[in-house]
Motif scaffolding. Structure first.
Motif, short mmCIF file in Angstrom:
data_model
loop_
_atom_site.label_atom_id
_atom_site.label_comp_id
_atom_site.label_asym_id
_atom_site.label_seq_id
_atom_site.Cartn_x
_atom_site.Cartn_y
_atom_site.Cartn_z
N VAL B 22 0.84 -1.20 0.00
CA VAL B 22 0.00 0.00 0.00
C VAL B 22 0.87 1.25 0.00
N ASP B 23 0.71 2.06 -1.06
CA ASP B 23 1.37 3.37 -1.12
C ASP B 23 0.28 4.42 -1.03
N VAL B 24 0.58 5.49 -0.29
CA VAL B 24 -0.38 6.60 -0.26
C VAL B 24 0.35 7.89 -0.60
N ILE B 35 3.26 -0.67 2.29
CA ILE B 35 2.89 -1.32 3.56
C ILE B 35 2.33 -2.72 3.29
N ASN B 36 2.91 -3.72 3.95
CA ASN B 36 2.36 -5.06 3.91
C ASN B 36 1.97 -5.43 5.33
N LEU B 37 0.68 -5.56 5.56
CA LEU B 37 0.27 -5.83 6.93
C LEU B 37 -1.02 -6.63 6.92
N ASN B 38 -1.02 -7.70 7.69
CA ASN B 38 -2.25 -8.45 7.85
C ASN B 38 -2.80 -8.25 9.25
N ILE B 39 -4.10 -8.11 9.31
CA ILE B 39 -4.73 -7.87 10.61
C ILE B 39 -5.67 -9.02 10.90
N GLY B 40 -5.47 -9.63 12.05
CA GLY B 40 -6.21 -10.85 12.36
C GLY B 40 -7.60 -10.58 12.89
N GLY B 52 3.23 11.76 12.67
CA GLY B 52 3.51 11.95 11.25
C GLY B 52 4.12 10.73 10.59
N CYS B 53 4.03 9.55 11.27
CA CYS B 53 4.66 8.38 10.69
C CYS B 53 3.73 7.68 9.71
N GLY B 54 2.46 8.14 9.66
CA GLY B 54 1.56 7.55 8.69
C GLY B 54 0.61 6.53 9.26
N LYS B 55 0.62 6.36 10.58
CA LYS B 55 -0.25 5.32 11.14
C LYS B 55 -1.72 5.68 10.98
N SER B 56 -2.05 6.99 11.19
CA SER B 56 -3.45 7.40 10.99
C SER B 56 -3.85 7.29 9.53
N THR B 57 -2.93 7.70 8.66
CA THR B 57 -3.20 7.60 7.23
C THR B 57 -3.52 6.16 6.86
N ASP B 67 -10.63 8.88 0.85
CA ASP B 67 -11.31 9.33 -0.36
C ASP B 67 -11.83 10.75 -0.23
N VAL B 68 -12.10 11.12 1.05
CA VAL B 68 -12.67 12.45 1.28
C VAL B 68 -11.70 13.54 0.87
N ILE B 69 -10.39 13.23 1.00
CA ILE B 69 -9.38 14.24 0.65
C ILE B 69 -9.09 14.14 -0.85
N ASP B 70 -9.33 15.23 -1.54
CA ASP B 70 -9.23 15.21 -2.99
C ASP B 70 -7.85 14.81 -3.50
N ILE B 71 -6.82 15.33 -2.81
CA ILE B 71 -5.48 15.15 -3.36
C ILE B 71 -4.86 13.82 -2.97
N CYS B 72 -5.62 13.01 -2.23
CA CYS B 72 -5.04 11.78 -1.71
C CYS B 72 -5.25 10.62 -2.68
N ARG B 73 -4.19 9.83 -2.88
CA ARG B 73 -4.26 8.72 -3.82
C ARG B 73 -3.72 7.47 -3.14
N VAL B 74 -4.44 6.38 -3.27
CA VAL B 74 -4.00 5.13 -2.62
C VAL B 74 -3.68 4.11 -3.70
N GLU B 75 -2.51 3.47 -3.59
CA GLU B 75 -2.16 2.39 -4.52
C GLU B 75 -1.89 1.13 -3.74
N GLY B 76 -1.87 0.01 -4.45
CA GLY B 76 -1.69 -1.28 -3.78
C GLY B 76 -3.04 -1.91 -3.52
N SER B 77 -3.06 -2.99 -2.75
CA SER B 77 -4.37 -3.61 -2.53
C SER B 77 -4.63 -3.84 -1.06
N ILE B 78 -5.86 -3.56 -0.70
CA ILE B 78 -6.31 -3.87 0.66
C ILE B 78 -7.52 -4.77 0.52
N LYS B 79 -7.45 -5.94 1.12
CA LYS B 79 -8.57 -6.86 1.03
C LYS B 79 -9.17 -7.09 2.39
#
Lengths: 411, 264, 451
Positions: B22-24, B35-40, B52-57, B67-79
């Motif tokens: 996941v890139d943002v 970011i590669n992370l699995n959540i159980g 500012g480390c990106g945890k909230s992002t 999505d609410v933020i216009d300039i924000c772009r997410v790449e990668g996959s979240i399932k």
């Protein structure tokens, strides 16, 4: 050194005094304007009347109510006070002292109360504006005869009438309940007020939904691009365009292009709503902006769509601000007259309008019309109408302030 | 490093949320890097790291609040449950109705306590009868540990409650839509220690039914409430593993430096 | 009628959606949206059509009536034609009135009424059928998986967008109508005669052969008149407004402020027609008698009187905007100056005003634009005679006064006289627009500096 300081302190107090006196000057001007309107309006609220004895003993219902010579009856009643007046021209002059509306009011009265036919009764009749002003002391008797509206003869008659004890000063109901008239003693601003209300209703119905929805679109849905930028700049500009330009627009587009009728509240309301639109849009946007973003986020995270966020959260919270802005915009439209002049809402209209397409005028325009009339009595009428307009506007604005104080959502 | 991460990513429970590369980006600025992370499922995962480390992002990627933020772009996959949530066919609104979120500052709607909780069920049209709705509200408030405190004040505005109560109201509001996942973005940062303790207790109880991901800047809190911990630094996921291991013997120097308070 | 149809389709569609829900089928959108979706289709387009019909009804009636005018009417000239047309249009559903009027034969009356009623019936049926068809088509689309919410929202979003273009359409309408009429004006009167002419007397004679039948349209005196009155107004409003703003923002305690600010707000809220009445009735004669007292001849409708009152009207515009920008100057600047031992007045003059200068300048520009565009005060208190003078004691006329006098009452739309009003309007629009845009740019720069 000390001298320097005291000099500077003096400059300081002088500077402060300038500021204070500017404000006092503004306040004084306001006081003068309102004071002079109150002072000048005093003669308008009452009207001198006379009880005339109406003799209908020789008339029966068969004559037909409409065919009765009311004028003749009134004349003979008035002349009975002055047996010495014989010449035709004097009689005509004498009869002109009372309002020409008397004939019609008597007719209307008899129509409604036919039982009076065949009887003798007293009927209250208005004086004409000049006689009325004389009784109120506004006619300067010391002036040479040819510079007055009333000559010596007329003044003697009026004094004589006053001696009979039949002359009374009554609250002028006409002022509040009538439409316009050429006769100052009959003219009232009710018709214009209703015209104003109808016009404002059209304005409200159009500008409120369109303004609010436009603001919502620009604030929440519009993608920032050249088009929406252009729309924004446009709205800000429209807010500062002189009102008379909107009148030109109304004349060219609504009346000449679409062929809508002149002088009707519908067109007036259309024009005024275009004028009010920017105010409402700007007010709505700023109150939407004042809703904290956390509310929006909370709702979005709950799975509300953008549309639901707007209508379930942002709009309800922003409503007090939107209402206040709308009221202020409408108040301005209510006091506006220049664009209405151009679309013909400046006509002389006696009837009280009832629908969107009845010819009508508006309260501010009525003031303009009366201010232009040569009869002196209209000065008082105009001042009274002015006071009514100002107090209505102050009331409306007060309502806006109270609304804001009462329902303002604090975050 | 990737290999290391892979190893740490093995979880005993079935992974509910799987994130791959996941890139943002905010405009041209990259905020998250691969970011590669699995959540159980049904456990608490805490995301820690300096401001500012990106945890909230990252958290906001999971329910697509970015999505609410216009300039924000997410790449990668979240399932989530093997469904790619960034697939064009996914309805964001529907997605969010399955994920609850609690924010940093309590943000109850300016409505009554009852309406705050009933909002979600009504919104999604899941409950049609008034009686069922009453029951739902009561149950949600109970699970949020708030029922006894507010049962007589249901018609008062939610904003009239204390800060801690407001935050629990927000939790009640979130669980009223029966989400499978609850995201918490520093839920205690605006609260006093007593209110914080209550929320932490609540998190512990909720983990039996919900998958909880919590962003926190308090390491003690992470240690107390979570089973697994992920450490973010400068937009990268440095290390993830069992909470105990992260705090006792982290593999990574940076992690150690942070958890022992040498920086951050 | 279509409202009823809309409501009907709403309930039917919602019921159907509710049915799915009761059968425990997983509905994608809430039933309300299914209802809304269908009813929007059933309602919106027909509604739009009705508005369209009503807008063009007057034009259509005009077209309908035209062939029925008798030759006699046509021979009587345009005024008679207008009158007869209006009569026919107003009585178009009243057979007796039509026949009795004598404007139109009985057979013609019948055919006219028939045509009118037919077209009404056709448009009515058309709208209803359209509504039913649309609701039926959209109803067919509904299903369990149908995402009604998203559809409804995009329809609504589109409607909102349409609304937001109304503001733009207004501007376009203003510009187009002004330019169009102005071009027609310039086809009759030379451009340079208008812009640089120094003689203004648009009162063209009614008959061609009368003296001075071709009025002259030199706009210079109007603009100098406008400028003169604006100058008088600004010389009142600028100092009073600025000092008021300084006092309110820098000196007044909150309580004093709460008391004094409403005064300015009331001043701003007084309708201009009231100011006009006040100027004509009280200030004009007052200025004149003052002038007589010190031995000057002053016209009753002097530029001075109108300008004075306009100045009072504009005070709040100057003060409220300057107040805002001065309050927006960061406190740290003020504190810095005070800490150096400057007096409050020195701080205001040397620090706050320079910092707020762009805002103040734009407040003054907006006030000037307001003064130039102000109509009622000058219509009621300034004169009609176009004098080219800089003497504030004489009577001058303004652009807005001339627009009103040229257009009020007069119905002829092709004469140079009426068209001149639009040319003046265009000039007025351009000038005020330039002032506003300029002021806005200055303010925007200023905001950027301090935010």
């Amino acid at each position: 050194m000390n001298k320097n300081f005291s000099k500077r302190h003096k400059a300081e107090s002088r500077f402060k005094a300038y500021g204070f006196f500017s404000l006092i000057a503004a306040a004084t001007m306001l006081a003068i304007i309102i004071g002079s309107m109150i002072y000048r309006s005093i003669p308008a609220y009452t009207n001198y009347t006379i009880d005339l004895e109406i003799n209908m003993t020789e008339i029966s219902l068969e004559d037909g109510i409409d065919d009765i010579n009311y004028r003749g009856i009134l004349r003979s009643s008035l002349f009975s006070f002055f047996p010495e007046v014989q010449s035709r021209s004097d009689k005509r002059k004498l009869f002109k002292l009372i309002s020409s509306s008397a004939t019609y009011t008597l007719r209307d009265f008899v129509r409604e109360n036919p039982s009076y036919i065949g009887k003798k009764f007293y009927f209250n009749v208005l004086f004409t504006d000049d006689s009325d002003l004389f009784y109120k002391g506004y006619v300067d008797i010391s002036l040479p005869e040819d510079e007055r509206r009333l000559d010596n003869k007329e003044i003697t008659w009026l004094n004589q009438l006053d001696g009979t004890g039949r002359v009374k000063n009554k609250i002028s109901r006409n002022l509040f309940l009538n439409g316009d008239s050429r006769e100052p003693e009959v003219a009232g601003f009710w018709g214009a007020t209703i015209g104003s209300l109808i016009t404002i209703t059209v304005t409200l119905l159009l500008s409120f939904p369109i303004g609010v929805l436009t603001a919502i679109y620009l604030e929440n849905f519009a993608v920032k691009n050249r088009i929406t930028d252009f729309i924004e700049v446009n709205i800000n500009n429209l807010a500062a365009v002189p009102s008379i330009i909107f009148g030109l627009l109304g004349l060219a587009v609504f009346i000449n292009f679409f062929g809508m009728p002149r002088s009707v509240p519908l067109v007036g309301g259309l024009v005024l709503s275009l004028m009010t639109l920017p105010t409402i849009i700007i007010a709505t946007r700023s109150s939407l902006q004042s809703v904290p973003p956390s509310i929006r986020e909370a709702a979005l995270a709950m799975g509300a769509s953008e549309m639901q966020v707007v209508f379930q959260h942002l709009l309800p919270s922003a409503m007090p601000g939107i209402f206040t802005g709308t009221i202020i915009g409408l108040a301005r439209a209510f006091g506006e007259s220049a664009p209405l002049l151009l679309i013909g809402m400046v006509a002389f209209i006696v009837d009280i309008p009832a629908t969107f397409t009845d010819p009508a005028t508006a309260l501010p325009v009525q003031i303009y019309i009366w201010a232009d009339s040569p009869e002196r009595a209209f000065v008082a009428k105009t001042s009274a109408a002015t006071l009514i307009l100002i107090s209505l506007l102050i009331l409306i604005n007060l309502a806006a302030v109270l609304l804001r104080k009462r329902y303002e959502v604090k975050w | 490093m990737d290999k290391e991460l892979e190893n740490n990513n093995i979880i005993e429970n079935k992974a509910l949320i799987e994130c791959k590369n996941v890139d943002v980006f905010y405009a041209n600025q990259q905020a998250l890097f691969g970011i590669n992370l699995n959540i159980g499922e049904k456990e608490v995962t805490s995301l820690i790291g300096p401001s500012g480390c990106g945890k909230s992002t990252f958290l906001r990627c999971i329910n697509r609040m970015n999505d609410v933020i216009d300039i924000c772009r997410v790449e990668g996959s979240i399932k989530i449950s093997n469904e790619d949530i960034y697939h064009p066919d996914i309805d964001v609104v529907e997605l969010r109705s399955r994920i609850g979120m609690v924010f940093q500052k309590p943000n109850p709607f300016p409505k009554s306590v009852y309406d705050n909780v009933a909002y979600g069920p009504k919104l999604h049209g899941r409950i049609l009868h008034k009686d069922d709705l009453d029951e739902k509200v009561e149950k949600s408030l109970e699970r949020a540990g708030l029922w006894s405190e507010v049962k007589d004040r249901l018609s008062e505005p939610g904003t009239s409650l204390s800060g801690g109560q407001q935050q629990r109201l927000c939790i009640a509001r979130a669980i009223a839509i029966d989400p499978s996942i609850i995201l918490m973005d520093e839920p205690c940062s605006a609260l006093d220690p007593i209110a914080t303790a209550k929320i932490e207790e609540l998190i512990d109880e909720l983990k039996d039914n919900f998958t909880i991901t919590i962003v926190t800047h308090s390491m003690q809190q992470a240690a107390r409430v979570s089973q697994r911990t992920a450490f973010f630094h400068l937009g990268k996921l440095i290390e993830v593993g069992d909470t105990e291991k992260i705090f006792r013997s982290p593999d990574h120097e940076q992690t150690e430096a942070y958890v022992t308070g040498r920086y951050g | 009628m279509i409202i009823v149809l809309g409501l009907l389709s709403f309930t039917i569609a919602k019921q159907r959606a509710l049915l799915y829900l009761q059968n425990n089928e997983p509905l994608r959108s809430m039933p309300v949206y299914h209802g809304l979706y269908v009813s929007l289709w059933a309602f919106l387009i027909p509604f739009f059509l009705i508005i369209l019909f009503l807008t063009f009804k007057a034009n259509y009636l005009n077209y309908l009536v035209t062939p029925y005018l008798s030759e006699e009417t046509i021979s009587l000239g345009s005024e008679e034609i207008m009158y007869v047309k209006n009569f026919l249009i107003n009585n178009i559903s009243n057979l007796n009135n039509l026949i009795n009027s004598g404007f139109i034969s009985e057979a013609d009356s019948n055919s006219l009424i028939e045509k009118y009623q037919n077209s009404r019936l056709i448009s009515f049926i058309f709208v209803i059928v359209l509504s039913i068809v649309l609701s039926f088509v959209s109803y067919r689309k509904l299903s369990v998986r149908f995402d009604a919410r998203r559809r409804v929202e995009s329809i609504l979003k589109f409607i909102f967008f349409i609304f937001s273009t109304i503001a733009v359409l207004t501007t376009i309408g203003i510009i187009l109508s002004l330019i169009f009429e102005t071009l027609r004006f310039f086809s009759q009167v030379g451009f340079f005669d208008f812009v640089f002419g120094t003689h203004w007397s648009p009162q063209t004679a009614i008959r061609e052969d009368q003296v001075g039948s071709s009025g002259s349209f030199g706009a210079i005196p109007l603009f100098t008149g406008t400028l003169l009155i604006t100058a008088v107004a600004m010389s009142i409003a600028a100092p009073l407004g600025l000092y008021s703003a300084i006092f309110l923002s820098q000196y007044a305690k909150p309580k004093t402020r709460d008391f004094l600010k409403p005064i300015l707000e009331i001043l701003a809220g007084i309708p201009t027609v009231v100011y006009g009445f006040f100027a004509a009735l009280t200030v004009g004669p007052f200025v004149r008698s003052c002038g007589e007292y010190i031995g000057l001849t002053v016209a009753t409708e002097s530029a001075l009187a109108a300008g004075l009152v306009m100045g009072i009207m504009i005070i709040p515009y100057v003060s409220s905007l300057s107040d805002d920008v001065m309050t927006a100057v960061p406190l740290s600047l003020r504190d810095g100056s005070l800490a150096l031992g400057a007096t409050q007045a020195e701080t205001v003059k040397k620090v706050i005003i320079p910092a707020a200068l762009p805002g103040i300048v734009s407040a003054l520009l907006l006030a000037i634009s307001r003064a130039i565009g102000e109509t009622m005060i000058v219509v009621m208190a300034a004169g009609l005679a176009a004098n080219l003078t800089a003497n504030p004691l004489s009577a001058v006329t303004t652009v807005t006064v001339q627009i009103v006098t040229l257009l009020v009452g007069d119905q002829e739309f092709d004469s140079a006289k009426t068209l001149a009003a639009f040319a003046l309007g265009l000039m007025l629009f351009v000038i005020t627009l330039a002032l506003n845009v300029f002021a806005m740019i200055i303010v925007r720069r200023y905001r950027e500096r301090y935010e």
